[in-house]
Design a protein around this motif. Sequence first.
Motif: not given
Length: 161
Positions: A57-60, A77-78, A113-114, A69-71
Amino acid sequence: MTRAAALLKLNNVESMEEWQAFVKERNSRSYKEKNERFKKMRASQTKLYTTRRKGFTCLEAEMRAESEDPDSITRDDVYIRGHTRKNGEPINESVGETLNKIKAYSETVFSPSKHSLEGDGGAKVFGPKRPGRVRGLGFGATPSKLNALVHNHNLQTKSKS
């Protein structure tokens, strides 16, 4: 207690009695058996990760802060960043094979979809997961919470149209 153990006493241990209890517990049979059991469990793990105590979560959040582009940051990827060294190489051969499968799947999907539980490479590569768990979203993430997030996201998107 031996003089050597007394000389090894750490500065943050307040009393000699506390230190003696610690040394006695670490030398006990039950502690040594437990320690061996955990060593075997650790040795059997193949999908090692590099986030240390940070967690996914913190890595993301860190990746989103660094990204232009954070979205565009996906769970794949994480996962990939969490299982590679700073130079970009995977931790071990087993992780490398898994990452290659995830990358290959991600390249074949045009717009994952994320928020999808089934639409990312990790879900396809690892297969079905334990009920009530969501991989890669940190502690406390459940399918029902994610579905509520998707529902709210869809409502906001429709109201803007």
